[in-house]
Scaffold this motif. Structure first.
Motif, short mmCIF file in Angstrom:
data_model
loop_
_atom_site.label_atom_id
_atom_site.label_comp_id
_atom_site.label_asym_id
_atom_site.label_seq_id
_atom_site.Cartn_x
_atom_site.Cartn_y
_atom_site.Cartn_z
N PRO A 10 0.81 -1.36 -0.07
CA PRO A 10 -0.18 -0.36 0.00
C PRO A 10 0.63 0.77 0.16
CG PRO A 10 0.22 -0.52 1.98
CD PRO A 10 0.91 -1.87 1.55
N LEU A 11 1.89 1.14 -0.70
CA LEU A 11 2.54 2.25 -0.63
C LEU A 11 2.82 3.35 -0.98
CD1 LEU A 11 5.80 0.62 0.61
CD2 LEU A 11 4.52 1.73 2.34
N ASN A 12 2.61 4.48 -1.31
CA ASN A 12 2.55 5.41 -2.18
C ASN A 12 2.96 6.34 -2.33
OD1 ASN A 12 -0.77 4.68 -2.60
ND2 ASN A 12 -1.07 5.71 -0.59
N ASN A 13 4.59 6.70 -1.36
CA ASN A 13 5.27 7.97 -2.25
C ASN A 13 6.76 7.03 -0.96
OD1 ASN A 13 3.35 10.20 -1.80
ND2 ASN A 13 3.17 9.04 0.32
N VAL A 14 7.75 7.44 -1.42
CA VAL A 14 9.07 7.62 -0.91
C VAL A 14 9.54 8.69 -0.48
CG1 VAL A 14 11.29 6.53 -2.27
CG2 VAL A 14 9.94 6.01 -3.53
N VAL A 15 10.02 7.98 0.43
CA VAL A 15 10.46 9.59 1.36
C VAL A 15 11.90 9.89 1.60
CG1 VAL A 15 10.68 10.52 4.16
CG2 VAL A 15 8.55 9.92 2.74
N LEU A 16 13.12 10.54 0.88
CA LEU A 16 14.16 10.11 1.22
C LEU A 16 14.66 10.72 2.23
CD1 LEU A 16 15.04 11.15 -2.77
CD2 LEU A 16 14.80 8.72 -1.31
N ILE A 17 15.34 10.13 3.16
CA ILE A 17 16.48 10.82 4.57
C ILE A 17 17.63 10.92 4.58
CG2 ILE A 17 14.03 10.32 6.21
CD1 ILE A 17 15.92 7.69 7.04
N GLY A 18 18.60 11.36 4.66
CA GLY A 18 20.26 11.38 5.38
C GLY A 18 20.62 12.78 5.00
N MET A 19 21.91 12.78 5.21
CA MET A 19 22.78 14.48 5.64
C MET A 19 22.65 15.04 4.92
SD MET A 19 24.00 14.18 9.06
CE MET A 19 25.46 14.93 8.47
N PRO A 20 22.71 16.50 4.74
CA PRO A 20 23.13 17.27 4.11
C PRO A 20 23.89 17.07 3.23
CG PRO A 20 22.33 18.60 6.01
CD PRO A 20 22.96 16.95 6.03
N GLY A 21 23.71 16.94 1.47
CA GLY A 21 24.90 16.38 1.12
C GLY A 21 24.53 15.51 0.00
N SER A 22 23.71 14.50 0.81
CA SER A 22 23.26 13.32 0.15
C SER A 22 23.13 13.01 -0.86
CB SER A 22 22.87 12.65 1.58
OG SER A 22 21.27 13.00 1.52
N LEU A 100 4.84 9.81 8.23
CA LEU A 100 5.50 9.40 7.01
C LEU A 100 5.69 7.75 6.74
CD1 LEU A 100 8.68 12.08 6.63
CD2 LEU A 100 5.91 11.77 5.19
N LYS A 101 5.86 7.46 7.49
CA LYS A 101 5.87 6.08 7.20
C LYS A 101 4.52 5.12 7.16
CE LYS A 101 9.09 3.37 9.26
NZ LYS A 101 9.76 2.98 8.17
N GLN A 102 3.83 5.62 7.73
CA GLN A 102 2.68 5.09 7.15
C GLN A 102 2.15 4.71 5.73
OE1 GLN A 102 -0.65 8.06 8.64
NE2 GLN A 102 0.02 7.73 10.21
N ASN A 103 2.48 5.62 4.64
CA ASN A 103 1.98 4.61 3.16
C ASN A 103 3.41 4.93 2.56
OD1 ASN A 103 2.21 7.71 2.93
ND2 ASN A 103 0.42 7.67 1.84
N SER A 104 4.96 5.20 3.09
CA SER A 104 5.74 5.77 2.50
C SER A 104 7.15 4.55 2.72
CB SER A 104 6.24 7.00 3.06
OG SER A 104 5.40 7.79 2.83
N LEU A 105 8.05 4.10 1.48
CA LEU A 105 8.93 3.58 1.66
C LEU A 105 9.67 5.04 2.27
CD1 LEU A 105 10.90 1.09 1.06
CD2 LEU A 105 10.94 2.18 -0.93
N VAL A 106 10.29 4.52 3.07
CA VAL A 106 11.77 5.13 3.58
C VAL A 106 13.55 5.70 3.28
CG1 VAL A 106 12.73 6.55 5.90
CG2 VAL A 106 10.35 6.28 5.68
N VAL A 107 13.85 5.92 2.20
CA VAL A 107 14.88 5.62 1.56
C VAL A 107 15.82 6.16 2.49
CG1 VAL A 107 16.41 5.11 -0.16
CG2 VAL A 107 13.99 4.74 -0.62
N PHE A 108 17.12 5.63 3.26
CA PHE A 108 18.42 6.73 3.43
C PHE A 108 19.14 6.49 2.69
CE2 PHE A 108 21.42 5.66 7.28
CZ PHE A 108 22.39 6.95 6.90
N LEU A 109 20.14 7.75 2.04
CA LEU A 109 20.90 7.67 1.34
C LEU A 109 22.00 8.21 1.82
CD1 LEU A 109 18.89 10.46 -1.22
CD2 LEU A 109 19.34 7.63 -0.93
N ASP A 110 23.02 7.30 2.06
CA ASP A 110 24.15 6.88 3.30
C ASP A 110 25.48 6.86 2.47
OD1 ASP A 110 25.75 6.29 5.28
OD2 ASP A 110 25.41 4.36 5.18
#
Length: 181
Positions: A10-22, A100-110
């Motif tokens: 049921p995911l509808n969004n992709v959320v990108l997380i990570g440090m500034p500059g990632s 955000l995690k309710q309907n999103s895939l959370v992606v960490f840009l490491d």
């Protein structure tokens, strides 16, 4: 190369997380184009909501004010079919991340601390939400733990072009689609 892309239900969004500059904003735009999704940059929403740049908020009201505004903006997001590039400090709000995690895939840009330094230069001019006495090293360590806590997927961005990171992200989400367990 044309890639057909849909998010696993049921995911509808992709959320990108990570440090500034990632690469959250840059990769976010590329992913949105490749996947025919919309794009939301929450730093821009914060600036629009407050009428100030991130740096002006930090300088005038402090890093805690920026985090409060960021939490309000993130918790009020009600979107589908979007790639959402968050600010680096989004992970400080458990409430916002749960929303955000309710309907999103959370992606960490490491990326490494050295790469953060190289890409952002003088971080004192970047509107980064950090305690006044906090070094970039301490901030990186503190946030790294939070990024890994909230991430559904980790994409290694070290020594990768934006297109290489995009290909990896598309591959990972395609795998999730075929095996949503």
């Amino acid at each position: 190369m044309q890639v057909t892309y849909t998010l696993p239900s049921p995911l509808n969004n992709v959320v990108l997380i990570g440090m500034p500059g990632s690469g959250k904003s840059t990769l976010g735009v590329l992913l949105a184009k490749a996947a025919a999704l919309g794009f939301v940059d929450t730093d821009l929403l914060i600036q629009s909501h407050s009428g100030h740049t991130l740096q002006a908020i930090v300088d005038g009201e402090g890093y805690e004010a920026l985090r409060r505004i960021e939490e309000q903006v993130l918790c009020s997001l009600d979107v589908t079919g979007q790639v959402i590039a968050t600010g680096g400090s989004a992970v400080y709000s458990d409430r916002a991340m749960r929303h955000l995690k309710q309907n999103s895939l959370v992606v960490f840009l490491d990326i490494s601390l050295a790469t953060v330094r190289q890409r952002i230069g003088d971080f004192s001019l970047r509107g980064i939400s950090k305690r006044p006495d906090q070094s970039l090293e301490d901030l990186f360590a503190e946030r790294y733990e939070l990024y890994t806590r909230y991430a559904d997927v980790v994409i290694q961005g070290e020594h990768k072009s934006h297109n290489q990171a995009l290909e990896k992200l598309l591959k990972v989400t395609a795998e999730l689609q075929s095996d949503p367990s």
